[in-house]
Scaffold this motif. Structure first.
Motif, PDB file in Angstrom:
ATOM      1  N   LEU A 166      -2.569   2.724   2.085  1.00 45.15           N
ATOM      2  CA  LEU A 166      -2.770   4.018   1.428  1.00 45.15           C
ATOM      3  C   LEU A 166      -2.163   5.154   2.246  1.00 45.15           C
ATOM      4  O   LEU A 166      -1.529   6.068   1.696  1.00 45.15           O
ATOM      5  N   ILE A 167      -2.335   5.099   3.562  1.00 43.88           N
ATOM      6  CA  ILE A 167      -1.748   6.120   4.424  1.00 43.88           C
ATOM      7  C   ILE A 167      -0.230   6.107   4.293  1.00 43.88           C
ATOM      8  O   ILE A 167       0.421   7.164   4.222  1.00 43.88           O
ATOM      9  N   ALA A 168       0.351   4.898   4.228  1.00 46.74           N
ATOM     10  CA  ALA A 168       1.815   4.788   4.071  1.00 46.74           C
ATOM     11  C   ALA A 168       2.268   5.396   2.747  1.00 46.74           C
ATOM     12  O   ALA A 168       3.335   6.029   2.674  1.00 46.74           O
ATOM     13  N   ARG A 169       1.470   5.232   1.695  1.00 47.18           N
ATOM     14  CA  ARG A 169       1.795   5.846   0.397  1.00 47.18           C
ATOM     15  C   ARG A 169       1.864   7.368   0.531  1.00 47.18           C
ATOM     16  O   ARG A 169       2.778   8.013   0.002  1.00 47.18           O
ATOM     17  N   PHE A 170       0.878   7.945   1.204  1.00 44.67           N
ATOM     18  CA  PHE A 170       0.848   9.396   1.372  1.00 44.67           C
ATOM     19  C   PHE A 170       2.037   9.876   2.188  1.00 44.67           C
ATOM     20  O   PHE A 170       2.629  10.923   1.895  1.00 44.67           O
ATOM     21  N   ALA A 171       2.404   9.114   3.228  1.00 50.32           N
ATOM     22  CA  ALA A 171       3.566   9.496   4.039  1.00 50.32           C
ATOM     23  C   ALA A 171       4.842   9.426   3.206  1.00 50.32           C
ATOM     24  O   ALA A 171       5.707  10.312   3.289  1.00 50.32           O
ATOM     25  N   ALA A 172       4.953   8.376   2.378  1.00 48.49           N
ATOM     26  CA  ALA A 172       6.149   8.206   1.548  1.00 48.49           C
ATOM     27  C   ALA A 172       6.244   9.275   0.470  1.00 48.49           C
ATOM     28  O   ALA A 172       7.345   9.607   0.017  1.00 48.49           O
ATOM     29  N   ALA A 173       5.117   9.822   0.075  1.00 41.68           N
ATOM     30  CA  ALA A 173       5.141  10.872  -0.952  1.00 41.68           C
ATOM     31  C   ALA A 173       5.917  12.091  -0.482  1.00 41.68           C
ATOM     32  O   ALA A 173       6.483  12.837  -1.297  1.00 41.68           O
ATOM     33  N   LEU A 174       5.969  12.280   0.839  1.00 40.36           N
ATOM     34  CA  LEU A 174       6.731  13.409   1.385  1.00 40.36           C
ATOM     35  C   LEU A 174       8.203  13.045   1.556  1.00 40.36           C
ATOM     36  O   LEU A 174       9.060  13.935   1.578  1.00 40.36           O
ATOM     37  N   GLY A 175       8.490  11.748   1.724  1.00 38.37           N
ATOM     38  CA  GLY A 175       9.859  11.260   1.762  1.00 38.37           C
ATOM     39  C   GLY A 175      10.767  11.923   2.771  1.00 38.37           C
ATOM     40  O   GLY A 175      11.856  12.380   2.426  1.00 38.37           O
TER      41      GLY A 175
ATOM     42  N   ILE B 221       2.740   7.067  11.437  1.00 34.23           N
ATOM     43  CA  ILE B 221       2.755   7.044   9.973  1.00 34.23           C
ATOM     44  C   ILE B 221       1.724   8.031   9.426  1.00 34.23           C
ATOM     45  O   ILE B 221       2.009   8.797   8.498  1.00 34.23           O
ATOM     46  N   ALA B 222       0.540   8.029  10.025  1.00 27.96           N
ATOM     47  CA  ALA B 222      -0.493   8.969   9.579  1.00 27.96           C
ATOM     48  C   ALA B 222      -0.089  10.406   9.848  1.00 27.96           C
ATOM     49  O   ALA B 222      -0.333  11.303   9.032  1.00 27.96           O
TER      50      ALA B 222
END
Length: 243
Positions: free
Chosen positions: A115-124, A163-164
């Motif tokens: 889930l944390i990786a998803r949030f990081a990827a949302a910023l791209g 990542i976080a």
């Protein structure tokens, strides 16, 4: 009336973790002569069956006894009771604050880190610090060198914490710091060094880190979560299942 110090009181009220109970049982078996000094312990699978616990719990208990100077584990041979084991057990010189169960840590990581990786990827966004960490890990090839191993492990821990930080979410950063603390405890380090010990496996981990980072940097949330989960499942197998 005199009361015990708060730290001792809280320790007495704390429910022991499963690996602690298994470690205590093995200590008793050493003391009663079932496994005397010099003896080879039965295979993990047998101990797990006879003690009615999972194999991961047995592996954690053995690693804890290694850290306490009671057992020695030899790669491709097994675990042996040290000659001084009885004296060490009777001395009672064991850590007053038990480590977090690595199995519990990995369960939590599998739940939150994708889930944390998803949030990081949302910023791209790309990240220079992440790229520095990955380059440093790739440059360390001789993990038999204790200093290089320590540096590699520090980079590995920092990678997951970074990542976080890339989420810019203070709660997720706080969670990552708790995880980073847990994976720097002696029990985690003992199991990690036993299960993740050769250059080929380290290179595979760095390759998986690259996949995670590229998915995050290019904004691919699905891939970022998938690669984190895949990586952590491999860590779980390497530390707690194989061998």
């Amino acid at each position: 009336m005199n009361f015990p110090p708060a730290d001792k009181l809280s320790s007495a009220l704390r429910a022991p973790q499963r690996y602690e109970l298994v470690a205590d049982r093995l200590k008793n078996l050493i003391l009663d002569g079932t496994y005397p000094p010099g003896a080879r312990l039965p295979a993990e699978r047998f101990l797990a069956s006879s003690l009615a616990v999972g194999r991961a719990t047995v592996r954690e208990a053995i690693a804890e006894l290694v850290n306490q100077g009671i057992i020695e584990t030899k790669r491709n041979s097994g675990s042996y009771v040290l000659q001084e084991a009885v004296d060490v057990i009777r001395s009672g010189n064991t850590p007053s604050s038990p480590d977090t169960s690595p199995h519990s840590t990995l369960e939590a990581r599998l739940a939150v880190e994708p889930l944390i990786a998803r949030f990081a990827a949302a910023l791209g966004k790309r990240d220079a610090e992440m790229e520095r960490l990955l380059d440093s890990m790739e440059a360390m090839s001789d993990l038999s060198d204790p200093d290089l191993r320590q540096k590699w492990n520090a980079c590995d821990r920092q990678f997951h914490e970074r990542i976080a930080q890339m989420t810019c979410n203070p709660v997720m950063i706080g969670i990552a710091r708790v995880v980073a603390s847990a994976v720097d405890e002696p029990l985690w380090r003992q199991l990690r060094d036993t299960g993740i010990h050769d250059p080929a496996r380290a290179r595979l981990y760095v390759y998986e880190h690259r996949l995670i980072y590229e998915a995050i940097a290019t904004g691919n949330q699905e891939a970022a979560a998938f690669y984190v989960r895949q990586h952590l499942e491999r860590v779980q197998k390497d530390m707690l299942t194989f061998g």
